[in-house]
Scaffold this motif. Sequence first.
Motif, short mmCIF file in Angstrom:
data_model
loop_
_atom_site.label_atom_id
_atom_site.label_comp_id
_atom_site.label_asym_id
_atom_site.label_seq_id
_atom_site.Cartn_x
_atom_site.Cartn_y
_atom_site.Cartn_z
N LYS A 249 70.76 9.58 33.68
CA LYS A 249 70.67 9.65 35.13
C LYS A 249 70.17 8.29 35.63
O LYS A 249 69.12 7.80 35.20
CB LYS A 249 69.70 10.75 35.57
CG LYS A 249 69.99 12.13 34.94
CD LYS A 249 71.30 12.71 35.43
CE LYS A 249 71.52 14.10 34.85
NZ LYS A 249 72.78 14.73 35.31
N HIS A 250 70.92 7.69 36.56
CA HIS A 250 70.61 6.35 37.07
C HIS A 250 70.04 6.45 38.48
O HIS A 250 70.59 7.16 39.34
CB HIS A 250 71.88 5.49 37.09
CG HIS A 250 72.47 5.24 35.74
ND1 HIS A 250 72.47 4.00 35.15
CD2 HIS A 250 73.07 6.09 34.85
CE1 HIS A 250 73.06 4.08 33.96
NE2 HIS A 250 73.43 5.34 33.76
N ALA A 251 68.98 5.70 38.71
CA ALA A 251 68.41 5.64 40.05
C ALA A 251 69.34 4.86 40.97
O ALA A 251 70.12 4.00 40.52
CB ALA A 251 67.03 5.00 40.02
N LYS A 252 69.26 5.16 42.24
CA LYS A 252 70.05 4.43 43.24
C LYS A 252 69.71 2.94 43.20
O LYS A 252 68.63 2.54 42.77
CB LYS A 252 69.79 4.99 44.63
CG LYS A 252 68.35 4.80 45.09
CD LYS A 252 68.10 5.36 46.46
CE LYS A 252 66.64 5.12 46.88
NZ LYS A 252 66.35 5.65 48.23
N LYS A 253 70.63 2.12 43.67
CA LYS A 253 70.42 0.67 43.67
C LYS A 253 69.40 0.28 44.74
O LYS A 253 69.46 0.78 45.86
CB LYS A 253 71.75 -0.04 43.94
CG LYS A 253 71.69 -1.55 43.75
CD LYS A 253 73.07 -2.16 43.91
CE LYS A 253 73.01 -3.68 43.70
NZ LYS A 253 74.35 -4.30 43.85
N PRO A 254 68.48 -0.62 44.42
CA PRO A 254 67.49 -1.03 45.43
C PRO A 254 68.15 -1.73 46.61
O PRO A 254 69.19 -2.40 46.46
CB PRO A 254 66.57 -2.00 44.67
CG PRO A 254 66.80 -1.70 43.23
CD PRO A 254 68.21 -1.24 43.12
N ASP A 255 67.57 -1.56 47.79
CA ASP A 255 68.07 -2.24 48.98
C ASP A 255 67.60 -3.69 49.04
O ASP A 255 68.20 -4.51 49.74
CB ASP A 255 67.59 -1.50 50.24
CG ASP A 255 68.18 -0.10 50.34
OD1 ASP A 255 69.30 0.10 49.84
OD2 ASP A 255 67.52 0.78 50.92
N ALA A 256 66.54 -4.02 48.34
CA ALA A 256 65.98 -5.37 48.39
C ALA A 256 66.89 -6.37 47.66
O ALA A 256 67.63 -6.01 46.75
CB ALA A 256 64.58 -5.39 47.77
N ASP A 257 66.83 -7.62 48.10
CA ASP A 257 67.56 -8.70 47.45
C ASP A 257 66.76 -9.17 46.23
O ASP A 257 65.64 -9.65 46.35
CB ASP A 257 67.76 -9.86 48.43
CG ASP A 257 68.63 -10.96 47.84
OD1 ASP A 257 69.16 -10.76 46.72
OD2 ASP A 257 68.78 -12.02 48.48
N LEU A 258 67.34 -9.01 45.05
CA LEU A 258 66.63 -9.30 43.81
C LEU A 258 66.90 -10.70 43.26
O LEU A 258 66.34 -11.07 42.23
CB LEU A 258 67.02 -8.27 42.74
CG LEU A 258 66.84 -6.79 43.11
CD1 LEU A 258 67.34 -5.91 41.97
CD2 LEU A 258 65.39 -6.48 43.42
N ARG A 259 67.73 -11.47 43.93
CA ARG A 259 68.16 -12.75 43.38
C ARG A 259 66.99 -13.67 43.03
O ARG A 259 66.97 -14.30 41.97
CB ARG A 259 69.07 -13.45 44.40
CG ARG A 259 69.63 -14.77 43.92
CD ARG A 259 70.35 -15.47 45.06
NE ARG A 259 71.38 -14.61 45.59
CZ ARG A 259 72.65 -14.63 45.20
NH1 ARG A 259 73.02 -15.49 44.26
NH2 ARG A 259 73.55 -13.82 45.72
N THR A 260 65.99 -13.74 43.92
CA THR A 260 64.89 -14.70 43.72
C THR A 260 64.15 -14.44 42.42
O THR A 260 63.73 -15.38 41.73
CB THR A 260 63.91 -14.62 44.90
OG1 THR A 260 64.62 -14.85 46.11
CG2 THR A 260 62.80 -15.64 44.76
N LYS B 157 70.56 -6.48 38.72
CA LYS B 157 70.20 -5.07 38.61
C LYS B 157 68.73 -4.92 38.26
O LYS B 157 68.11 -5.80 37.66
CB LYS B 157 71.04 -4.38 37.52
CG LYS B 157 72.53 -4.35 37.80
CD LYS B 157 73.28 -3.67 36.66
CE LYS B 157 74.77 -3.63 36.92
NZ LYS B 157 75.50 -2.98 35.79
N LEU B 158 68.20 -3.77 38.62
CA LEU B 158 66.87 -3.36 38.19
C LEU B 158 66.99 -1.90 37.76
O LEU B 158 66.98 -0.99 38.58
CB LEU B 158 65.86 -3.52 39.33
CG LEU B 158 64.40 -3.15 39.00
CD1 LEU B 158 63.92 -3.93 37.78
CD2 LEU B 158 63.49 -3.41 40.18
#
Length: 597
Positions: free
Chosen positions: A224-235, A206-207
Amino acid sequence: MELKMRLCVALLSLSLCLGLMGHVRAQEEAEDMDMDVEDAIDDMQEEDVEEEEQQVPSSPPVPTVTYKAPEPMGEHYFAESFDKGTLQGWVLSQAKKDGIDEEIAKYDGKWEVEEMKDTKLPGDKGLVLKSKAKHHAISALLLRPFTFDTKLLIVQYEVNFQTGIDCGGAYVKLLSQTPDLDLEEFVDKTPYTIMFGPDKCGEDYKLHFIFRHKNPKTGEFEEKHAKKPDADLRTYYTDKKTHLYTLVLNPDNSFEILIDQTVVNSGSLLTDMTPPINPPAEIEDPDDLKPEDWDERPKIQDPDAVKPEDWDEDAPAKIADEDAVKPDGWLDEEPEYISDPDALKPEDWDEDMDGEWEAPQIPNPVCETAPGCGPWERPVIDNPNYKGKWKPPMIDNPNYQGVWKPRKIPNPDFFEDLHPFRMTPISAVGLELWSMSSDIFFDNFFVTSDRNVAERWTADGWGLKKAAEGAAEPGLMNQMITAAEERPWLWVVYVLTVALPLVLIIVFCCTGKKSSESTSAAEYKKTDAPQPDVKEEDEEEEAKEEESEAKKSEEEDSTGEAEEAAEDNDKDDITSSQRLEDDILRRSPRSRKPRKD
């Protein structure tokens, strides 16, 4: 042959180009890296490695970057690089967390200011979370409170998961400006305006970007939570590198979330938050109930349908095949299984305890060569007269009223906030974390409203760190080997990438076109018709060539003789005509001269 030669040349050229591109790319990366280091610092020193005279260095020395602490150059609200080596200005929480056991309720997790374990910048220090499975809380006041009016807000800081991260957060909280704010009592329930940063547990990467919005009607706060990023955050959680996390909030309600100066999420506070900022204007009436006679069935059974008289509900689905015939050689008297004649009763078998012993059953060996053994039964087939239980057909429901929904009424809690950017002012920065991983490194916290100032701070801090880490990275070959160790299937890709061009080069370059003799001989083998011997054909062709050359030489000789004869004839004609003319002149009287007495 010419086409193969061209393909061969093309493949060799392509391989050469790829090699040159790789070399040029490596040089460009090295030059870019050097430029980044020169731009980031004022003094670059290279470490001189003394080697013995006969010893050859295995790899070039890694340049050592002299660290210089970043300094804020412009308007800002908070700046902390920890390079003084102390926690001056920071307050450790002395509170306890409510609702949990007394033993783990304390915020007794340890914090230290130190360098990274594998630092590439000696002298660069940061704030390190040291304890596992502990509650940590630490905070510091801004230079002055930030008010959300006409200025944008930029919040950024660096994180390095030095030992990886299993389950835990590394997010920052911007604490709300309140009269009773006490940093020594900083806990999870302390009012905050914005929470931002990475968080991971298991495979959930998560970010966070969360802000607490105040309801203008009730005065209550809601996250209020922002939408989840589309980018892959694993790295960013696994590469053990230092990453820069940045949040930008604009007065027009737009926001941007960046990692390493690359946008990974963006949107509007009005449309991209959950739950929405503004509630719906209408809601379903909670007091509205569905009428008892409301019919929601789109289809019903035909009430006028009657079961046909010949409909047999008792007919079986399967029946014996009356046309089946017992195969010849079927052994009706032989059992399919028999007792194993070689089996012996165990010596420790107690019939009183274990009962009467029976030999185990094995397939009857006599049945192996026969179509079957035991009583023969007809096979079963589908019953052509089977219809099953009769049901009336379905028809459209003439009384269908659709799916019932309660009526809409005006929402008594409706409000419209068109400026959610105008949040509660912030006055402090805090880290309130729990983690199953230790040695999480934080550095270079910065809060400002000026993009240029933030970029300068980034260049002097994270930019220098990135350049130093890049200079210490292994070469392309080592990176490829490391990647293949993590993903073994890459070895197949490497082998194919190297072997395929070599095979093509060998096929197109080393296997030339066969001679005309062998080709013609191979062509002759494709037909049953008699064909002349290849050698005889060659001799005949040579004889024909010699014969044609001889004819040409004879024709040339005959042509020359004819020309010589014609020339001789012309000469003879001229000589004879001259003689005739002389005779005529001698005989003519006019031509005679007077005789002298």
